[in-house]
Design a protein around this motif. Structure first.
Motif, short mmCIF file in Angstrom:
data_model
loop_
_atom_site.label_atom_id
_atom_site.label_comp_id
_atom_site.label_asym_id
_atom_site.label_seq_id
_atom_site.Cartn_x
_atom_site.Cartn_y
_atom_site.Cartn_z
N GLU A 128 12.74 22.75 11.82
CA GLU A 128 11.57 22.92 10.94
C GLU A 128 10.87 24.25 11.20
OE1 GLU A 128 10.69 21.25 8.27
OE2 GLU A 128 12.51 20.10 8.62
N LYS A 174 10.12 14.46 5.57
CA LYS A 174 11.45 15.03 5.33
C LYS A 174 12.54 14.32 6.14
CE LYS A 174 13.62 19.58 5.24
NZ LYS A 174 13.41 20.99 5.55
N ARG A 203 5.98 17.10 8.16
CA ARG A 203 7.36 17.41 7.78
C ARG A 203 8.34 16.45 8.45
NH1 ARG A 203 7.75 23.11 5.71
NH2 ARG A 203 9.95 23.08 6.28
N GLU A 225 1.08 19.99 10.32
CA GLU A 225 2.19 20.34 9.42
C GLU A 225 3.53 19.86 9.97
OE1 GLU A 225 1.22 24.45 7.21
OE2 GLU A 225 1.11 24.56 9.40
N GLN A 282 3.59 26.88 12.09
CA GLN A 282 3.03 25.62 11.61
C GLN A 282 2.05 25.04 12.62
OE1 GLN A 282 5.74 22.75 9.73
NE2 GLN A 282 7.38 24.19 10.21
#
Length: 100
Positions: free
Chosen positions: A20, A39, A35, A31, A27
């Motif tokens: 990521e 994700k 994710r 965040e 990030q």
């Protein structure tokens, strides 16, 4: 240093965090957690992600910087290059000749 690096890379969640950060460096913890949850469908607490980030930071793979009340996490690939170069053998052979 190499032991910390291999320990950090041994965990699949930490490798996902690095993936990521490769996709988007800089990030915040929020965040990264978002994710991982959306994700990758990883059900991991903020504290768990924070602990993984601490291991990655100790290995030198993640660097942090503060801007106001925010803490940003950036990927650092230098330790990976050092490990890769450790075992690379310089090519001392000349150009190969093709035989007809």
């Amino acid at each position: 240093m190499a032991d910390d690096l291999f320990k950090a890379l041994a965990d699949p969640t930490r490798r996902t965090i690095l993936d990521e950060l490769t996709e988007k460096s800089g990030q915040t913890l929020f965040e990264i957690c978002s994710r991982l949850s959306m994700k990758h469908q990883l059900a991991i607490s903020r504290q768990g992600v924070s602990q993984h980030l601490a291991v990655l930071e100790a290995a030198g793979l993640v660097e942090t910087r503060r801007e106001g009340r925010y803490k940003f996490h950036d990927l650092n690939t230098a330790p990976l290059r050092q490990i890769a170069e450790r075992w690379l053998v310089p090519d001392t052979s000349g150009p190969e000749e093709s035989t007809p």
